[in-house]
Structures are given as structure tokens and as C-alpha cells.
Design a protein around this motif. Structure first.
Motif, mmCIF file in Angstrom:
data_model
loop_
_atom_site.group_PDB
_atom_site.id
_atom_site.type_symbol
_atom_site.label_atom_id
_atom_site.label_comp_id
_atom_site.label_asym_id
_atom_site.label_seq_id
_atom_site.Cartn_x
_atom_site.Cartn_y
_atom_site.Cartn_z
ATOM 1 N N GLN A 43 37.792 -18.123 82.471
ATOM 2 C CA GLN A 43 39.072 -17.615 82.970
ATOM 3 C C GLN A 43 39.672 -16.602 82.008
ATOM 4 O O GLN A 43 40.272 -15.600 82.436
ATOM 5 N N ARG A 44 39.492 -16.823 80.707
ATOM 6 C CA ARG A 44 39.978 -15.849 79.728
ATOM 7 C C ARG A 44 39.215 -14.532 79.854
ATOM 8 O O ARG A 44 39.791 -13.444 79.725
ATOM 9 N N TRP A 45 37.924 -14.621 80.118
ATOM 10 C CA TRP A 45 37.125 -13.408 80.326
ATOM 11 C C TRP A 45 37.580 -12.678 81.591
ATOM 12 O O TRP A 45 37.706 -11.447 81.595
ATOM 13 N N ILE A 46 37.823 -13.423 82.665
ATOM 14 C CA ILE A 46 38.282 -12.810 83.915
ATOM 15 C C ILE A 46 39.593 -12.057 83.684
ATOM 16 O O ILE A 46 39.757 -10.915 84.131
ATOM 17 N N GLU A 47 40.507 -12.693 82.968
ATOM 18 C CA GLU A 47 41.795 -12.046 82.690
ATOM 19 C C GLU A 47 41.601 -10.750 81.905
ATOM 20 O O GLU A 47 42.271 -9.744 82.174
ATOM 21 N N PHE A 48 40.693 -10.760 80.939
ATOM 22 C CA PHE A 48 40.441 -9.546 80.152
ATOM 23 C C PHE A 48 39.895 -8.426 81.029
ATOM 24 O O PHE A 48 40.373 -7.283 80.970
ATOM 25 N N VAL A 49 38.878 -8.738 81.835
ATOM 26 C CA VAL A 49 38.236 -7.707 82.661
ATOM 27 C C VAL A 49 39.242 -7.100 83.637
ATOM 28 O O VAL A 49 39.318 -5.864 83.793
ATOM 29 N N GLU A 50 40.031 -7.939 84.278
ATOM 30 C CA GLU A 50 40.972 -7.421 85.265
ATOM 31 C C GLU A 50 42.086 -6.602 84.610
ATOM 32 O O GLU A 50 42.490 -5.555 85.127
ATOM 33 N N ALA A 51 42.555 -7.059 83.439
ATOM 34 C CA ALA A 51 43.596 -6.296 82.746
ATOM 35 C C ALA A 51 43.039 -4.993 82.183
ATOM 36 O O ALA A 51 43.676 -3.935 82.292
ATOM 37 N N ARG A 52 41.853 -5.061 81.601
ATOM 38 C CA ARG A 52 41.263 -3.860 80.975
ATOM 39 C C ARG A 52 40.961 -2.785 82.011
ATOM 40 O O ARG A 52 41.037 -1.581 81.721
ATOM 41 N N SER A 53 40.629 -3.216 83.230
ATOM 42 C CA SER A 53 40.291 -2.257 84.294
ATOM 43 C C SER A 53 41.528 -1.793 85.061
ATOM 44 O O SER A 53 41.414 -0.961 85.971
#
Length: 343
Positions: A43-53
Motif C-alpha cells: 500500500q505504501r508503494w501504491i501511494e508513492f506510484v500514484e502520487a509520483r505520477s
């Protein structure tokens, strides 16, 4: 059941609103529930990818084994069952002989960071890693907390104390324990609690987080801190065909996310270990510690077995001996890793 779940996921996807223009959705599949430490890292990875993109990359998770299986996940990703998924080469039915056996090369790499460093040394030295990961884009490597020995009603302070005990152990430890006079058995971890409670087994090789996560503190009294090595392995991947369909910018974000995912996994595993140790203290689990001499004795037996397993891969056309020697040359001291070629 998996086919039904897949069809249901497809039907649900068809009912969703269309994505905004310029948005890519990727399906991530895992066998674990959302509350598992691995899933918290996901979930932390998902949050990073969505925010970074900026929201142009969306990750839709499918938890609890809705799409991928444990033993066929690599092949399922290659065929597009999901876009990204948790993979377990150590449980794969075939095609990952080396990835499975190399997890036994990690004696001396006690910390997760050291395990990841040593994996990359092995990867750089052994082309077989890439061969067994063909058709996949690797997105995270995972290590883990070292297991010790949980025993029901008998303390263990030396390797000789293990003689005659019936202990549940992972497959890669069965022959080592057999040499120590242990009646080593393999059973699903989900069956261990009841087996300990009923006295069917005397103990289990397990990390401290199991005192909390699997409630072993309720059915065992002792924990021996023998440092039993465990290896790092590829744990998150994307089908290469799907990877190649992404834009260059999307691939750059996912590449940038690799250390984010690995750091999240490390932190969540460490937090779960602390919770387990706290539960063990709360339940008055008595801890014993092996002497340095006993630890060295175990390490020697473990490495002898690992080298024997490496040589055995010749039977399937894989020379794993060079990788084993590279790993041993790269461990310069406990948790001191520096990639080196064997002399």
C-alpha cells in the motif's frame, strides 16, 4: 475458484467508470490480506506510484489470492493474469531451481539490508537469475527476519539439545536438522499452532513475528535465538509484455519505485518482528541464546549443505557452484557485504 474470481474481477472492471484520458490502470495481485505486513508495504508503494505520477498511474490491488497463486504466480504474470504481482520463486513448481537454491547461500547476512546486497552480488555474477526471470520485469527483492527455534516445553541452548525433537522446518533445512538428530517435518504454517498445542510437534523454526501473527506465544514457552540464515529473493514483478506497453515516463516512475518498495518491505518486516518480540515478553516466553561456538558449528553445517545443494543442480544442467563461491567471497564478515569474485 480462481477462474470464478478472475471472471468476477473482469465483470466488475466492466462496470467501472472509464478512466480519465491519459490515465493508466495497473492491476496488482497478492495472496495476502490487506492487513498483512507485506500488504502494508504494498500500500505504501501504491501511494508513492500514484502520487509520483500525479494520478496518471493508478494501481488497483486484488488482495487475498483473488488472481495469482503461490506456486504459479510467475507464469501467470507472464501470461497477463495480472499486471503486477507478488511472486514466490521459492515455491514455484518449476523453472526457478537456482532462485530457490540460492536462498541457502546467505550465512552471515543477518540483516535485511545485507541480504539484499548479497542477492545483487549473486545476480551480477550468475546469468541463471535472468534466465529464470525471463518474461518478467523485477520490481522488488525481499529479505526477512532471521528465524529462531520456538519450542513447546523444552529449552534449547545447544545443538545437541535438538536431538530427538520433532520440529517443523522449511524444506531447505530438513537435511541440516537431520544431521543434528532432529525429527524434522514439513507442514503448512497454518497447521503449526494446533500441532504445538496437541504436542504433535515439539517446536518450529520460525521468526519472532509468529508469536503475535500466528499466536505461537499461546502454545510455546521457549525461544532460542540461533541465527538461522535466510536468503533474499525476487518478490514483486510485472509481466514484461505489459511493461513494454507502458510509456517511457511510466516505466521511469516504476523504476524509481523499486527502492521505495524494498524499503517499505524492510520496515514492515522489522515492525512485525518488534510486535512479535513484544508479545513474547508479554506472554513470558523464556529466551535462550546459543554460544558463538555453537553458532559457528551450525553455520558450518549449513554451508556444507548449501554447497552440496549447489553441486546437485548440475543434474538439471545448472552450475550453481560459482554463485555459491561468489556469495561466500562477498560476505566479508557478519553483515559486511562487498561483491567479490571467488579466488
Amino acid at each position: 475458484m480462481r477462474l470464478v474470481a478472475l471472471l468476477l474481477a473482469i465483470l466488475l472492471a466492466g462496470c467501472e467508470r472509464p478512466l480519465p484520458p491519459g490515465t493508466t490502470e495497473l492491476i496488482y495481485a497478492t495472496p495476502y490480506s490487506p492487513g498483512h505486513p507485506f500488504s502494508r508495504a504494498d500500500q505504501r508503494w501504491i501511494e508513492f506510484v500514484e502520487a509520483r505520477s500525479g494520478g496518471t498511474l493508478r494501481i488497483r490491488p486484488i488482495w487475498s489470492g483473488g488472481l495469482l497463486s503461490s506456486d504459479m504466480s510467475m507464469e501467470e504474470l507472464r501470461h497477463g493474469v495480472a499486471d503486477i504481482g507478488l511472486i514466490t520463486p521459492i515455491y514455484a513448481r518449476g523453472g526457478s531451481h537456482f532462485l530457490r537454491i540460492q536462498t541457502g547461500f546467505y550465512s552471515g547476512a543477518d540483516s535485511i539490508d545485507a541480504q539484499l546486497q548479497l542477492y545483487r552480488c549473486i545476480d551480477a555474477a550468475e546469468p541463471q537469475v535472468a534466465r529464470e526471470l525471463h518474461g518478467l520485469k523485477l520490481l522488488a527483492v525481499q529479505g526477512g527476519a532471521l528465524p529462531g527455534i520456538v519450542t513447546r516445553d523444552r529449552p534449547v541452548r545447544t545443538l545437541d539439545d535438538l536431538q530427538g525433537l520433532r520440529i517443523r522446518a522449511p524444506t531447505e533445512l530438513l537435511s541440516v536438522l537431520d544431521r543434528l538428530g532432529v525429527d524434522a517435518v514439513n507442514m503448512p504454517m497454518g497447521d503449526v499452532y494446533s500441532a504445538l498445542a496437541k504436542g504433535v510437534i515439539d517446536g518450529v523454526i520460525a521468526p519472532p513475528d509468529t508469536f503475535s501473527a500466528l499466536h505461537f506465544a499461546e502454545v510455546a514457552d521457549y525461544y532460542a535465538t540461533l541465527a538461522i540464515p535466510r536468503g533474499a529473493y525476487p518478490s514483486r514483478a510485472m509481466g514484461l509484455d505489459r511493461w513494454n506497453l507502458l510509456t517511457e515516463a511510466e516505466r521511469a516512475i516504476l523504476t524509481e519505485s523499486i527502492p521505495v518498495w524494498e524499503n517499505a518491505l524492510t520496515e514492515e518486516v522489522q515492525a512485525a518482528t518488534e510486535r512479535g518480540l513484544a508479545e513474547a515478553r508479554r506472554q513470558n516466553i523464556r529466551t535462550t541464546t546459543f554460544s558463538d561456538a555453537e553458532q559457528h558449528r551450525f553455520d558450518r553445517l549449513y554451508l556444507e549443505d548449501a554447497e552440496q545443494n549447489a553441486r546437485a543442480l548440475r543434474d538439471v544442467g545448472i552450475d550453481a557452484t560459482h554463485a555459491f563461491r561468489t556469495a561466500r567471497a562477498s560476505v566479508r564478515g557478519r553483515n559486511q557485504i562487498s561483491c567479490r569474485s571467488p579466488t
